[in-house]
Design an enzyme around this catalytic site. Structure first.
Site, short mmCIF file in Angstrom:
data_model
loop_
_atom_site.label_atom_id
_atom_site.label_comp_id
_atom_site.label_asym_id
_atom_site.label_seq_id
_atom_site.Cartn_x
_atom_site.Cartn_y
_atom_site.Cartn_z
N TRP A 143 38.01 30.20 13.97
CA TRP A 143 36.89 30.68 13.17
C TRP A 143 35.55 30.21 13.75
CZ3 TRP A 143 32.82 28.59 10.44
CH2 TRP A 143 32.15 29.47 9.57
N GLY A 162 40.51 35.41 9.84
CA GLY A 162 40.85 34.24 9.03
C GLY A 162 39.81 33.91 7.99
N ASP A 163 38.69 34.63 7.97
CA ASP A 163 37.61 34.32 7.04
C ASP A 163 37.95 34.82 5.64
OD1 ASP A 163 34.44 33.56 7.20
OD2 ASP A 163 34.83 35.08 5.69
N LEU A 164 38.10 33.90 4.70
CA LEU A 164 38.52 34.27 3.34
C LEU A 164 37.48 35.12 2.62
CD1 LEU A 164 40.22 30.97 2.14
CD2 LEU A 164 41.30 33.04 3.01
#
Length: 213
Positions: A143, A162-164
């Site tokens: 990230w 992967g960034d929520l």
């Protein structure tokens, strides 16, 4: 065709969401306002130091800690040599760093001085190789490397799966029952190529506007 026009035509759902942006619409980096910010370093090394300091904390907190770190070294970013020469048990409380971030800063310095990480070569490498190189540093994961690609190297087609927050925004915009998995987001974002960076910027801004699920 502009990047914005490409996204609207390639993905009508995203296009409708882009029209709902309030305020200043996002732009592909480099962004003029960010470039004028004196608290944002302009060199590869300074950007990575700031990125490590900023992990998992608010923008306000990251600015404060970054300034404390610079204050310890006469108002500037410490060199790799200075970071390794400083006592980590004194550096950590003086700058307000966590133990993990202190380890990561020292790892960055060690990778640079040992030659394992050649910052001058990064700009000429493909995205995945930049990620692999930066991941040699303890505490720099995929990230953080992708943020470096997007906002410092200005790569136009980065998708931080992967960034929520990005995945939450996608779930809202596309009416999904849950956040998409990284694999699902990769498939959904295929039409956004070669401007996945800009699409991500729009979705992040939409997430700031929208109520949380």
């Amino acid at each position: 065709m502009t990047p914005e026009e490409h996204l609207r035509q390639a993905d009508p759902v995203l296009g409708r969401a882009m029209a709902e942006i309030t305020g200043r619409p996002p732009k592909l980096p480099p962004d003029g306002e960010a470039a004028d910010d004196p608290d944002i370093p302009k060199d590869d090394y300074g950007v990575l130091v700031r990125a490590i300091v900023s992990q998992n904390i608010s923008i306000h907190a990251s600015r404060a800690i970054f300034r404390k770190l610079k204050d310890r070294f006469g108002g500037r970013v410490p060199t790799p040599e200075e970071l390794l020469a400083d006592d980590p048990e004194q550096l950590r409380p003086a700058a307000g760093l966590s133990r993990a971030k202190t380890v990561s800063l020292r790892s960055l310095a060690d990778c640079i001085l040992s030659g394992r990480l050649d910052l001058d070569a990064l700009d000429g490498l493909p995205d995945d190789e930049v990620v692999a190189q930066l991941s040699l540093v303890k505490g720099i994961g995929v990230w953080t490397a992708q943020m470096f690609l997007m906002f410092h190297l200005h790569r136009p087609d980065v998708l931080p799966v992967g960034d929520l927050e990005l995945r939450r925004s996608v779930a809202q915009v596309y009416g999904l029952a849950a956040r998409p998995t990284p694999a699902e987001l990769t498939r959904l974002a295929e039409p956004w190529r070669p401007y996945r960076t800009l699409a991500s910027l729009y979705l992040w801004q939409l997430a700031e506007q929208a109520p949380r699920l």
